[in-house]
Design an enzyme around this catalytic site. Structure first.
Site, mmCIF file in Angstrom:
data_model
loop_
_atom_site.group_PDB
_atom_site.id
_atom_site.type_symbol
_atom_site.label_atom_id
_atom_site.label_comp_id
_atom_site.label_asym_id
_atom_site.label_seq_id
_atom_site.Cartn_x
_atom_site.Cartn_y
_atom_site.Cartn_z
ATOM 1 C CG ASN A 9 -31.274 24.320 85.014
ATOM 2 O OD1 ASN A 9 -30.589 23.593 84.294
ATOM 3 N ND2 ASN A 9 -30.789 24.933 86.086
ATOM 4 C CD1 TRP A 10 -34.886 19.975 81.506
ATOM 5 C CD2 TRP A 10 -34.094 18.496 80.019
ATOM 6 N NE1 TRP A 10 -35.868 19.758 80.582
ATOM 7 C CE2 TRP A 10 -35.409 18.846 79.653
ATOM 8 C CE3 TRP A 10 -33.393 17.579 79.223
ATOM 9 C CZ2 TRP A 10 -36.041 18.308 78.535
ATOM 10 C CZ3 TRP A 10 -34.025 17.053 78.104
ATOM 11 C CH2 TRP A 10 -35.333 17.409 77.764
ATOM 12 C CE LYS A 11 -31.291 22.679 88.842
ATOM 13 N NZ LYS A 11 -31.473 22.869 90.274
ATOM 14 C CG HIS A 94 -28.473 27.540 88.357
ATOM 15 N ND1 HIS A 94 -28.135 26.766 89.433
ATOM 16 C CD2 HIS A 94 -29.810 27.438 88.219
ATOM 17 C CE1 HIS A 94 -29.237 26.216 89.920
ATOM 18 N NE2 HIS A 94 -30.273 26.606 89.197
ATOM 19 C CD GLU A 96 -27.967 23.454 90.985
ATOM 20 O OE1 GLU A 96 -27.851 23.079 89.806
ATOM 21 O OE2 GLU A 96 -29.049 23.351 91.623
ATOM 22 C CD GLU A 166 -33.274 29.688 89.771
ATOM 23 O OE1 GLU A 166 -34.168 28.908 89.433
ATOM 24 O OE2 GLU A 166 -32.058 29.419 89.665
ATOM 25 N N GLY A 172 -34.371 23.181 94.930
ATOM 26 C CA GLY A 172 -34.256 21.746 95.153
ATOM 27 C C GLY A 172 -34.544 21.317 96.580
ATOM 28 C CB SER A 212 -39.240 24.215 95.555
ATOM 29 O OG SER A 212 -38.018 23.672 96.028
ATOM 30 N N GLY A 233 -36.448 23.442 87.951
ATOM 31 C CA GLY A 233 -35.448 22.381 87.978
ATOM 32 C C GLY A 233 -36.126 21.019 87.979
ATOM 33 N N GLY A 234 -36.255 20.434 89.151
ATOM 34 C CA GLY A 234 -36.748 19.063 89.292
ATOM 35 C C GLY A 234 -38.018 18.763 88.505
HETATM 36 P P1 PGA Z 1 -35.865 23.317 91.528
HETATM 37 O O1 PGA Z 1 -34.623 24.063 90.801
HETATM 38 O O2 PGA Z 1 -37.079 23.675 90.737
HETATM 39 O O3 PGA Z 1 -35.514 21.875 91.486
HETATM 40 O O4 PGA Z 1 -35.909 23.889 92.920
HETATM 41 C C1 PGA Z 1 -34.746 25.363 90.313
HETATM 42 C C2 PGA Z 1 -33.474 25.767 89.643
HETATM 43 O O5 PGA Z 1 -32.398 25.336 90.070
HETATM 44 O O6 PGA Z 1 -33.495 26.522 88.659
#
Ligand code: PGA
Length: 251
Positions: A9-11, A94, A96, A166, A172, A212, A233-234
């Site tokens: 997930n590149w956000k 998600h 967010e 999640e 994050g 993470s 994510g990251g």
């Molecule tokens: P992260 O994000 O790997 O940066 O913790 C995971 C996600 O939001 O799907």
């Protein structure tokens, strides 16, 4: 039998130029062919991503979509716009989107239905917040999220659903659920699906862990029997890190 999946997930990261660069770097990596690999760039870069991945095994997913088929919803994207450019997967729910854009499980139920109606695959995200984990209500929270958003669906809908647990406190933050915590929750989630839809459906659904996940911890998380992959994510923004995670399953 369920699939192993690793989705990036590149956000809200990567311009089109950077998207092209990262996809080209990913294509140079030796990726485990038994793992479904997904990337999810921003809306404006999806067409490019579809074109660049057409010759390989990388799938492209959108990060969101609107619940209406079309209409006066300034700034939004409809499901047929995604399908028309070759995007057949969408991440919904998600944390967010829930936290910053007010998405509720009632709204997500609508989005999920609209996506499934046109055979789009949904990667449905859910998970508890830190205070809920501390209070010990995390199982109830997850059960309520799934019940509201998904458990009215017909069993046949589940062939197009991937779940992504999640825990919000792990996204994050650098803080990961322990492999045992992930396994405990994933087994619980699978038991809920078995209760509602039977053992075959429960066995077949892929349940990803997100929060993470890094090259250093992916293998021990993916080794858990009810963890079928990850939503990343990251670490998905770096080709070698993402490839190391994709290749984190024991063969
Ligand atoms: P992260 O994000 O790997 O940066 O913790 C995971 C996600 O939001 O799907």
């Amino acid at each position: 039998m369920r699939k192993h999946i690793v989705a990036g997930n590149w956000k809200m990261n990567k311009t089109q130029t950077e998207t092209v660069e990262l996809i080209n770097e990913l294509k140079q990596q030796d990726l485990d062919a038994n793992v479904g690999v997904y990337i999810s760039p921003a809306f404006v870069n999806l067409s490019k991503a579809v074109a660049l991945t057409a010759d390989g095994n990388i799938q492209v997913a959108a990060q969101n979509m609107h619940q209406s088929p079309n209409g006066a919803f300034t700034g939004e994207i409809a499901v047929n716009m995604l399908q028309d450019i070759g995007v057949n997967h969408v991440i919904l729910g998600h944390s967010e989107r829930r936290a910053y854009f007010g998405e509720t499980d009632e709204l997500l139920r609508e989005k999920v239905q609209v996506a499934l109606d046109v055979d789009m695959e949904v990667i449905f995200c859910f998970g508890e917040e830190l205070n809920e984990r501390k209070e010990g209500t995390h199982f109830d929270v997850v059960k309520k999220q799934l019940t509201t958003a998904l458990f009215a669906l017909d069993v046949s809908a589940w062939r197009n659903i991937v779940l992504a647990y999640e825990p919000v406190w792990a996204i994050g933050t650098g803080e990961t659920a322990s492999p045992e915590q992930a396994q405990e929750m994933h087994a619980y989630i699978r038991s809920l699906i078995e209760y509602h839809y039977g053992v075959k459906c429960a066995d077949d659904v892929s349940i990803l862990y997100g929060g993470s996940v890094k090259p250093a911890n992916a293998a021990e998380i993916f080794a858990q029997p009810d963890v079928d992959g990850g939503l990343i994510g990251g670490a998905s923004l770096n080709a070698t890190d993402f490839a190391a995670i994709v290749n984190g399953f024991a063969s």
